[in-house]
Design an enzyme around this catalytic site. Sequence first.
Site, mmCIF file in Angstrom:
data_model
loop_
_atom_site.group_PDB
_atom_site.id
_atom_site.type_symbol
_atom_site.label_atom_id
_atom_site.label_comp_id
_atom_site.label_asym_id
_atom_site.label_seq_id
_atom_site.Cartn_x
_atom_site.Cartn_y
_atom_site.Cartn_z
ATOM 1 N N ILE A 58 0.136 13.175 9.095
ATOM 2 C CA ILE A 58 0.010 12.659 10.479
ATOM 3 C C ILE A 58 1.027 13.285 11.437
ATOM 4 C CG2 ILE A 58 -1.186 10.460 10.024
ATOM 5 C CD1 ILE A 58 1.597 9.097 10.093
ATOM 6 N N LYS A 83 6.759 3.776 1.632
ATOM 7 C CA LYS A 83 6.949 2.320 1.521
ATOM 8 C C LYS A 83 7.936 1.857 0.456
ATOM 9 C CE LYS A 83 3.461 1.498 -1.957
ATOM 10 N NZ LYS A 83 2.520 0.598 -2.546
ATOM 11 N N SER A 123 4.477 -5.504 8.062
ATOM 12 C CA SER A 123 4.933 -6.176 6.848
ATOM 13 C C SER A 123 5.723 -7.422 7.187
ATOM 14 C CB SER A 123 5.834 -5.202 6.090
ATOM 15 O OG SER A 123 6.522 -5.860 5.054
ATOM 16 N N TYR A 148 13.260 1.231 5.470
ATOM 17 C CA TYR A 148 11.813 1.020 5.456
ATOM 18 C C TYR A 148 11.435 -0.130 6.400
ATOM 19 C CZ TYR A 148 7.322 -0.911 4.165
ATOM 20 O OH TYR A 148 6.061 -1.445 4.230
ATOM 21 N N LYS A 152 9.093 -0.391 10.186
ATOM 22 C CA LYS A 152 8.008 -1.314 10.580
ATOM 23 C C LYS A 152 8.395 -2.054 11.863
ATOM 24 C CE LYS A 152 5.251 -0.349 7.268
ATOM 25 N NZ LYS A 152 4.051 0.440 7.552
ATOM 26 N N LEU A 199 7.031 -6.317 -8.369
ATOM 27 C CA LEU A 199 6.905 -7.178 -9.547
ATOM 28 C C LEU A 199 5.613 -6.936 -10.348
ATOM 29 C CD1 LEU A 199 7.999 -9.579 -11.204
ATOM 30 C CD2 LEU A 199 6.816 -11.096 -9.609
HETATM 31 P P1 NAD Z 1 0.394 3.677 -0.485
HETATM 32 O O1 NAD Z 1 1.598 4.526 -0.691
HETATM 33 O O2 NAD Z 1 -0.504 3.454 -1.646
HETATM 34 O O3 NAD Z 1 -0.478 4.241 0.727
HETATM 35 C C1 NAD Z 1 0.090 4.957 1.807
HETATM 36 C C2 NAD Z 1 -0.646 6.288 1.908
HETATM 37 O O4 NAD Z 1 -0.125 7.023 3.017
HETATM 38 C C3 NAD Z 1 -0.465 7.162 0.658
HETATM 39 O O5 NAD Z 1 -1.742 7.547 0.178
HETATM 40 C C4 NAD Z 1 0.334 8.370 1.166
HETATM 41 O O6 NAD Z 1 -0.026 9.554 0.485
HETATM 42 C C5 NAD Z 1 -0.028 8.399 2.647
HETATM 43 N N1 NAD Z 1 0.978 8.987 3.521
HETATM 44 C C6 NAD Z 1 2.317 8.750 3.568
HETATM 45 N N2 NAD Z 1 2.895 9.487 4.534
HETATM 46 C C7 NAD Z 1 1.902 10.204 5.125
HETATM 47 C C8 NAD Z 1 1.870 11.157 6.174
HETATM 48 N N3 NAD Z 1 2.984 11.534 6.810
HETATM 49 N N4 NAD Z 1 0.669 11.685 6.527
HETATM 50 C C9 NAD Z 1 -0.460 11.336 5.883
HETATM 51 N N5 NAD Z 1 -0.486 10.461 4.869
HETATM 52 C C10 NAD Z 1 0.683 9.889 4.491
HETATM 53 O O7 NAD Z 1 0.917 2.280 0.101
HETATM 54 P P2 NAD Z 1 0.128 0.921 0.383
HETATM 55 O O8 NAD Z 1 0.751 -0.138 -0.440
HETATM 56 O O9 NAD Z 1 -1.329 1.122 0.339
HETATM 57 O O10 NAD Z 1 0.601 0.667 1.880
HETATM 58 C C11 NAD Z 1 -0.201 0.994 3.008
HETATM 59 C C12 NAD Z 1 0.529 0.558 4.255
HETATM 60 O O11 NAD Z 1 0.787 -0.835 4.204
HETATM 61 C C13 NAD Z 1 1.904 1.238 4.429
HETATM 62 O O12 NAD Z 1 2.099 1.495 5.795
HETATM 63 C C14 NAD Z 1 2.862 0.187 3.930
HETATM 64 O O13 NAD Z 1 4.132 0.323 4.509
HETATM 65 C C15 NAD Z 1 2.164 -1.084 4.402
HETATM 66 N N6 NAD Z 1 2.552 -2.271 3.627
HETATM 67 C C16 NAD Z 1 2.492 -2.241 2.254
HETATM 68 C C17 NAD Z 1 2.894 -3.351 1.528
HETATM 69 C C18 NAD Z 1 2.890 -3.330 0.021
HETATM 70 O O14 NAD Z 1 3.633 -4.099 -0.593
HETATM 71 N N7 NAD Z 1 2.075 -2.516 -0.632
HETATM 72 C C19 NAD Z 1 3.334 -4.511 2.193
HETATM 73 C C20 NAD Z 1 3.366 -4.493 3.591
HETATM 74 C C21 NAD Z 1 2.976 -3.376 4.300
HETATM 75 C C1 WQD Z 2 8.890 -9.884 -5.610
HETATM 76 C C2 WQD Z 2 9.823 -10.829 -6.362
HETATM 77 C C3 WQD Z 2 11.993 -9.901 -6.770
HETATM 78 C C4 WQD Z 2 10.607 -6.717 -9.454
HETATM 79 C C5 WQD Z 2 8.637 -5.741 -1.217
HETATM 80 C C6 WQD Z 2 9.161 -5.134 0.054
HETATM 81 C C7 WQD Z 2 8.381 -5.634 1.231
HETATM 82 C C8 WQD Z 2 6.870 -5.442 1.019
HETATM 83 C C9 WQD Z 2 6.407 -5.933 -0.312
HETATM 84 C C10 WQD Z 2 6.145 -3.459 2.088
HETATM 85 C C11 WQD Z 2 11.240 -10.836 -5.817
HETATM 86 C C12 WQD Z 2 11.255 -10.130 -8.068
HETATM 87 C C13 WQD Z 2 10.666 -7.799 -8.609
HETATM 88 C C14 WQD Z 2 11.207 -6.836 -10.749
HETATM 89 C C15 WQD Z 2 11.815 -9.101 -10.248
HETATM 90 N N1 WQD Z 2 6.508 -4.080 1.051
HETATM 91 N N2 WQD Z 2 11.254 -8.977 -8.992
HETATM 92 N N3 WQD Z 2 11.765 -8.029 -11.088
HETATM 93 O O1 WQD Z 2 10.738 -7.637 -2.598
HETATM 94 O O2 WQD Z 2 9.095 -9.448 -1.924
HETATM 95 O O3 WQD Z 2 8.747 -7.152 -1.139
HETATM 96 O O4 WQD Z 2 7.239 -5.416 -1.355
HETATM 97 O O5 WQD Z 2 6.168 -3.820 3.240
HETATM 98 O O6 WQD Z 2 8.835 -4.931 2.335
HETATM 99 O O7 WQD Z 2 10.530 -5.489 0.191
HETATM 100 O O8 WQD Z 2 8.368 -7.629 -3.515
HETATM 101 O O9 WQD Z 2 7.345 -7.213 -5.715
HETATM 102 O O10 WQD Z 2 9.575 -6.118 -5.150
HETATM 103 O O11 WQD Z 2 9.488 -8.579 -5.540
HETATM 104 O O12 WQD Z 2 12.341 -10.156 -10.610
HETATM 105 O O13 WQD Z 2 11.211 -5.875 -11.555
HETATM 106 O O14 WQD Z 2 9.928 -10.370 -7.724
HETATM 107 O O15 WQD Z 2 13.357 -10.201 -6.899
HETATM 108 O O16 WQD Z 2 11.725 -12.141 -5.953
HETATM 109 P P1 WQD Z 2 9.373 -8.025 -2.290
HETATM 110 P P2 WQD Z 2 8.658 -7.292 -5.011
#
Ligand code: NAD
Ligand code: WQD
Length: 333
Positions: A58, A83, A123, A148, A152, A199
Amino acid sequence: MILVTGATGFIASHTIVELQNNGFDIVGIDNLCNSSVSVLDNIQKITGKKIEFSNIDIRDKDALKNFLSGYKIDTCIHFAGLKAVGESVAKPVEYYDNNISGTISLLKVLNEIGCKNIIFSSSATVYGIPAFVPITEECPKGICTNPYGWTKHMIEQILVDTQKANPDMNIVILRYFNPVGAHPSGLIGENPNGIPNNLMPYITQVACGKREKLFVYGNDYDTPDGTGVRDYIHVVDLARGHVCAMSAIDKKCGLEIFNLGTGHGYSVLDVINTFEKVNNIKIPYEITARRPGDIAMCYANPEKAKRVLGWVAEHSLDDMCRDSWNYQNNLNV
Ligand code: NAD
Ligand code: WQD
């Protein structure tokens, strides 16, 4: 047509399935830094529909504009981003560049091609240590504990300011809680590189013998059993949330923010116990020290999404544990 950035990633792939099943045409881009192009075939196996796709970063404005000029893009759903929380602490500039410069580059191209509608993957991390639980959208944004989270936080502000300056734009910010699970077909899911940070993928890797035991980060929090409480949400429910968000875009919503969570908090031990019960597998674990930056309790009040979008999470923690394990098993065959 909908442009999906980060199209081959975990949440985007499930969202494309739900969008295609609801009749939307998709064009996807991804630089494949954290996913594989083979995901596209698996999406097609589920929906029977093809996706137009290009391997584009992007931040590469020219490539992006060149590719998109072939399509009439009405809405962009923007998932692309890095992420990994721990990695962002070690590589802040890479995270700010990828996520923030990437979003700015995308916004410039969307402006040039006349796309006025955006749905953004934010997030619950933006709430920092939440001022109250369950967390409503009015809960003030907090101090993030890692770069990170700040990306956001800052991208949200950029989007708010962009919509304010362009009132004909419609921007929906979705704050995801803790996405887990996988498509029930077992064809798509989350397959992190290296040691999982989160987790559920850690638990599935212990379950399949790839890792010896789970480390539970602290049992002295002010929660019912002392372990951290989170709002785990099935990725298929989350994906449906994006289809519902399209209705807000249709109604010319301006700027809207929604929490996407279930409203239920589960502890680490609840997740372990449920995984063991549903899948009939023992998960060896050891209690260790708290992980720096972790909070005790985080769960959503999802009432706004229900009231405005008609969206409610339907899958239980049992479903999340079953589908996560089903996907991990498919990876191992
Ligand atoms: P993911 O890593 O599986 O998906 C993100 C995708 O973006 C990947 O396929 C990666 O290759 C692509 N990407 C990264 N940088 C890029 C760039 N510069 N240009 C083009 N493509 C790029 O992650 P996900 O869990 O599916 O997360 C998707 C979105 O949701 C992210 O923005 C993440 O921050 C947000 N989000 C995820 C979580 C979570 O826990 N999984 C929670 C809250 C928010
Ligand atoms: C969940 C719980 C840990 C791993 C993260 C990002 C957040 C969002 C989602 C993108 C917590 C505990 C975990 C392990 C453990 N991502 N844990 N042993 O921390 O709530 O959120 O992912 O936006 O920004 O911070 O998720 O799955 O890492 O942890 O005990 O090996 O599990 O302490 O209580 P978290 P998580």
